[in-house]
Design a protein around this motif. Sequence first.
Motif, PDB file in Angstrom:
ATOM      1  N   GLU A  18       1.006  -1.133  -0.043  1.00  0.00           N
ATOM      2  CA  GLU A  18       0.119   0.158   0.118  1.00  0.00           C
ATOM      3  C   GLU A  18       0.824   1.215  -0.049  1.00  0.00           C
ATOM      4  OE1 GLU A  18      -3.897  -0.352   2.517  1.00  0.00           O
ATOM      5  OE2 GLU A  18      -2.385  -1.341   3.637  1.00  0.00           O
ATOM      6  N   GLY A  22      -3.235   1.382   5.378  1.00  0.00           N
ATOM      7  CA  GLY A  22      -4.473   1.374   6.147  1.00  0.00           C
ATOM      8  C   GLY A  22      -5.665   1.639   5.118  1.00  0.00           C
ATOM      9  N   ALA A  24      -6.769   0.117   2.421  1.00  0.00           N
ATOM     10  CA  ALA A  24      -7.373  -1.066   1.826  1.00  0.00           C
ATOM     11  C   ALA A  24      -8.372  -1.335   2.887  1.00  0.00           C
ATOM     12  CB  ALA A  24      -6.563  -2.331   1.600  1.00  0.00           C
ATOM     13  N   ARG A  25      -8.135  -1.224   4.380  1.00  0.00           N
ATOM     14  CA  ARG A  25      -9.037  -1.715   5.194  1.00  0.00           C
ATOM     15  C   ARG A  25     -10.333  -0.484   5.156  1.00  0.00           C
ATOM     16  NH1 ARG A  25      -4.960  -2.927   8.562  1.00  0.00           N
ATOM     17  NH2 ARG A  25      -4.138  -2.772   8.626  1.00  0.00           N
ATOM     18  N   ARG A  26     -10.215   0.734   4.705  1.00  0.00           N
ATOM     19  CA  ARG A  26     -11.029   1.745   4.604  1.00  0.00           C
ATOM     20  C   ARG A  26     -11.967   1.519   3.424  1.00  0.00           C
ATOM     21  NH1 ARG A  26      -6.795   4.822   6.144  1.00  0.00           N
ATOM     22  NH2 ARG A  26      -6.517   5.915   4.219  1.00  0.00           N
ATOM     23  N   HIS A  29     -16.446  -2.922   1.019  1.00  0.00           N
ATOM     24  CA  HIS A  29     -16.504  -4.349   0.838  1.00  0.00           C
ATOM     25  C   HIS A  29     -17.850  -4.830   0.448  1.00  0.00           C
ATOM     26  CE1 HIS A  29     -12.337  -4.942   2.177  1.00  0.00           C
ATOM     27  NE2 HIS A  29     -12.645  -3.787   2.967  1.00  0.00           N
ATOM     28  N   THR A  65     -14.139 -15.729   1.742  1.00  0.00           N
ATOM     29  CA  THR A  65     -12.963 -14.921   1.504  1.00  0.00           C
ATOM     30  C   THR A  65     -11.771 -15.673   0.784  1.00  0.00           C
ATOM     31  OG1 THR A  65     -13.115 -13.504   3.627  1.00  0.00           O
ATOM     32  CG2 THR A  65     -10.857 -13.661   2.649  1.00  0.00           C
TER      33      THR A  65
END
Length: 171
Positions: A18, A22, A24-26, A29, A65
């Motif tokens: 990245e 962080g 990607a987590r935000r 989905h 997943t």
Amino acid sequence: MDTVTASFFAAEGPPEAEFHPGIARRMAHKTVAAGALIRDPTGRILFVVPNYKPYLDLPGGIVETGEPPSAACRREVLEELGLDRPTGRLLVVDWTPGRDPWSDQVQFVFDGGVLDPATDLRPAADELTGVRWLPLEDATIRASLHRRLSLALTALTTGEPIHAEMGHRHQ
């Protein structure tokens, strides 16, 4: 992770770092689901009777997943019906918006082939109360699923997968 997925990852090389930790987590989905359109020789569709919602549905379910949608479809059909069948070609990819309590979804419909209705099916007692073989027009299903299945039947005859949004063909 199955060997096919592992070989896909190996061919891609190492994961991409990245640039902004962080992020990607935000990102949003989505839920991804995969189902099989299984028909009998007369064209009736195999529907499952879920014990957790008021409508019939296709055999299938949520993609886990790291799992490809086609593998999820095969796994879910096996888990729900005790039926181990190869996943056929992609018929429809359909996006549906989120409605409480569900998030928006990308739903894949694969060709489940033709099956003799006398085949021994073992509906999973923890989530199904049975199965029904019905023509599409006789099935008690959500309007968006009806549209999605109409598109899937079209894709069976044309040989071309269809992109849809809430069961409406996307042009």
